[in-house]
Enzyme design. Structure first.
Site, PDB file in Angstrom:
ATOM      1  N   ARG A 257       0.840  -1.190   0.000  1.00  0.00           N
ATOM      2  CA  ARG A 257       0.000   0.000   0.000  1.00  0.00           C
ATOM      3  C   ARG A 257       0.877   1.244   0.000  1.00  0.00           C
ATOM      4  O   ARG A 257       1.804   1.356   0.797  1.00  0.00           O
ATOM      5  CB  ARG A 257      -0.936   0.011   1.220  1.00  0.00           C
ATOM      6  CG  ARG A 257      -1.886  -1.185   1.217  1.00  0.00           C
ATOM      7  CD  ARG A 257      -2.848  -1.183   2.370  1.00  0.00           C
ATOM      8  NE  ARG A 257      -3.673  -2.377   2.352  1.00  0.00           N
ATOM      9  CZ  ARG A 257      -4.620  -2.659   3.235  1.00  0.00           C
ATOM     10  NH1 ARG A 257      -4.859  -1.817   4.235  1.00  0.00           N
ATOM     11  NH2 ARG A 257      -5.320  -3.774   3.141  1.00  0.00           N
ATOM     12  N   ARG A 272       1.641   1.401  10.230  1.00  0.00           N
ATOM     13  CA  ARG A 272       1.186   1.826   8.905  1.00  0.00           C
ATOM     14  C   ARG A 272       2.402   1.828   7.979  1.00  0.00           C
ATOM     15  O   ARG A 272       3.198   2.755   7.965  1.00  0.00           O
ATOM     16  CB  ARG A 272       0.562   3.225   8.981  1.00  0.00           C
ATOM     17  CG  ARG A 272      -0.159   3.635   7.705  1.00  0.00           C
ATOM     18  CD  ARG A 272      -0.634   5.075   7.788  1.00  0.00           C
ATOM     19  NE  ARG A 272      -1.655   5.270   8.791  1.00  0.00           N
ATOM     20  CZ  ARG A 272      -2.963   5.183   8.550  1.00  0.00           C
ATOM     21  NH1 ARG A 272      -3.392   4.886   7.348  1.00  0.00           N
ATOM     22  NH2 ARG A 272      -3.829   5.406   9.527  1.00  0.00           N
ATOM     23  N   GLU A 344      -7.174   0.264  14.699  1.00  0.00           N
ATOM     24  CA  GLU A 344      -7.685  -0.830  13.864  1.00  0.00           C
ATOM     25  C   GLU A 344      -6.647  -1.939  13.712  1.00  0.00           C
ATOM     26  O   GLU A 344      -5.492  -1.698  13.399  1.00  0.00           O
ATOM     27  CB  GLU A 344      -8.056  -0.303  12.477  1.00  0.00           C
ATOM     28  CG  GLU A 344      -8.567  -1.404  11.538  1.00  0.00           C
ATOM     29  CD  GLU A 344      -8.639  -0.955  10.091  1.00  0.00           C
ATOM     30  OE1 GLU A 344      -8.695  -1.838   9.223  1.00  0.00           O
ATOM     31  OE2 GLU A 344      -8.625   0.262   9.827  1.00  0.00           O
ATOM     32  N   SER A 347     -10.623  -5.953  10.024  1.00  0.00           N
ATOM     33  CA  SER A 347     -11.930  -5.466   9.585  1.00  0.00           C
ATOM     34  C   SER A 347     -12.607  -6.565   8.776  1.00  0.00           C
ATOM     35  O   SER A 347     -11.960  -7.510   8.322  1.00  0.00           O
ATOM     36  CB  SER A 347     -11.788  -4.198   8.734  1.00  0.00           C
ATOM     37  OG  SER A 347     -11.132  -4.491   7.518  1.00  0.00           O
ATOM     38  N   ARG A 385       1.121  -5.309  11.961  1.00  0.00           N
ATOM     39  CA  ARG A 385       0.378  -4.509  12.941  1.00  0.00           C
ATOM     40  C   ARG A 385       0.068  -5.345  14.187  1.00  0.00           C
ATOM     41  O   ARG A 385       0.066  -4.827  15.311  1.00  0.00           O
ATOM     42  CB  ARG A 385      -0.898  -3.987  12.298  1.00  0.00           C
ATOM     43  CG  ARG A 385      -1.649  -2.983  13.138  1.00  0.00           C
ATOM     44  CD  ARG A 385      -2.787  -2.335  12.371  1.00  0.00           C
ATOM     45  NE  ARG A 385      -2.315  -1.364  11.397  1.00  0.00           N
ATOM     46  CZ  ARG A 385      -3.029  -0.333  10.957  1.00  0.00           C
ATOM     47  NH1 ARG A 385      -4.256  -0.153  11.396  1.00  0.00           N
ATOM     48  NH2 ARG A 385      -2.542   0.505  10.071  1.00  0.00           N
TER      49      ARG A 385
END
Length: 430
Positions: A257, A272, A344, A347, A385
């Protein structure tokens, strides 16, 4: 993409969905106009083709005196058909372009608002208290010899890293635990490709407004995936599936990403980053099964975090923060002691028929007729993460890190990671 027939029959519902997302309502009217134009051209092409067929028959029957005029008429009609067919191709392209711009219709009971308006559904586990100065995961990871950000940046640039020693072993342990749990729940394990064709990216809704997040290999016209959801969805594109119940896959892949526009957000550490590995759950099912399947995916995610002994909360994401493909999304946010807040970790999204319609994935109904399938996805473990959260939540005053019991079988049975530990002790015996 959303069902065009639904847009025709319920345009106000689609406009309301656009409003809830904070998106442009006018695209609904543009879509309806493009649809009307295309349907008018379809009728025109059909009528002209019928006239052309009649003219061809008339040529065969025409006498010598009539033949020149009849031939001229047939030639004129052929030109009209060719022109109308070209206009229809352009209308098809215009309709598809505007159709692809409209995201999935938001479920009725999704909270309104944007990123800050998610609704907490429940909080699970006790937030830990420490009688020493809390360190963040980078301080802990560097002391353990588990994370090397400096050399990651030297080799690849900012937001890249090395997992070393116990950090690398934690990666493998988490992947093993996630896959084994998924297989026990009936998922088929898949090692998915991290490079995909544009059709897979577009079909899953990751191009368009999201293309700034995506890495593209221009020479080969391939994209690096941000989640194995893309490859898993595309795996059955153009197929008719037998769906006597949900078909579930657990995909492992590296994910990439660009994190465009996120400067200043979690730039320290491995929360991140531009690259990480992930185990993703993906489900194909009938549309009427999606609500129940969505809750099952959420339950499996919660069970996994409970095994890791992490305190977390479940939030219902607001309409304005939903991805293009999702009609509803739940996030699980775990506690990060160094930040004093929940962030987060996983999800899960219900995409209804949105992706399957783009990718032409169908199933047969009770009468044997092909119908558009539905898709759902859920992150079981975003590994980098999760490592960050584990190190922070389970840190001890002496610099060691408690190892949850569920991970110990893949770490040689050790119950703590300690600075300078002998790695052989954390490797399962042969």
């Amino acid at each position: 993409m959303i069902d065009l027939r639904f847009v025709r029959e319920h345009p106000d519902a689609v406009r309301a969905s656009q409003r809830a997302r904070g998106a442009d309502e006018s695209v609904v009217d543009k879509l309806l106009a493009a649809d009307a134009d295309r349907r008018a051209l379809v009728r025109r092409v059909d009528d002209l083709r019928a006239e052309q067929k009649d003219a061809s028959q008339a040529v065969k029957k025409a006498g010598p005196d009539e033949r020149p005029a009849v031939l001229e008429r047939a030639k004129s009609l052929a030109a009209e058909v060719k022109q109308a067919e070209e206009e229809l191709r352009e209308a098809d392209a215009a309709l598809r372009e505007i159709h692809l711009r409209i995201p999935n219709v938001v479920a009725d009971d999704v909270p309104p608002g944007g990123e800050d308006d998610a609704v907490t559904l429940r909080t699970v586990g006790e937030v830990p208290a420490y009688d020493f100065d809390v360190r963040d995961h980078i301080e802990i990871g560097e002391a353990l010899g588990a994370i090397d950000m400096e050399r990651g940046a030297k080799v690849s640039g900012s937001r890249f890293y090395f997992l070393t020693g116990p950090g690398a072993l934690l990666e493998f342990a988490l992947a093993q635990l996630a896959i084994s749990r998924a297989v026990a729940a009936g998922f088929t394990p898949v090692v998915a490709p991290a490079l995909v064709r544009p059709e897979a990216m577009e079909g899953t809704g990751f191009l368009g407004e999201h293309d700034e997040e995506v890495y593209r290999i221009e020479r080969d016209d391939l994209y690096l995936v941000g989640t194995s959801e893309v490859a898993l969805a595309g795996m059955h594109s153009g197929e008719v599936l037998e769906l006597d119940g949900p078909r579930r896959y657990a995909g492992w892949s590296s994910c990439f990403r660009r994190e465009a526009g996120s400067y200043g957000k979690d730039t320290r550490g491995i929360i991140r980053v531009h690259w990480f590995d992930k185990v993703e759950m993906f489900s194909f099912c009938r549309p009427e099964e999606t609500a129940a399947e969505h809750l099952r995916l959420l339950e499996w995610e919660e069970q996994f975090l409970q095994l890791l002994e992490l305190p977390y909360r479940v939030v219902d994401i607001a309409a304005g923060d939903l991805g293009t493909s999702a009609t509803r999304k739940y996030d699980i946010e775990a506690w990060f002691p160094s930040q004093g807040t929940y962030r987060e970790l996983t999800s899960t999204s219900d995409c209804t028929t949105f992706q399957a319609r783009r990718l032409n994935i169908r199933y047969r109904d009770a009468d044997g007729r092909p119908q558009t399938a539905a898709t759902l996805n859920g992150t079981l473990c975003a590994i980098a993460r999760t490592i960050a959260c584990l190190l922070e939540v389970h840190q001890q005053a002496d610099g060691s890190v408690h190892v949850p019991a569920a991970l110990r079988p893949w770490l040689g049975g050790v119950d703590r990671l300690t600075p300078g530990m002998t790695l052989q002790a954390a490797v399962p015996p042969a």
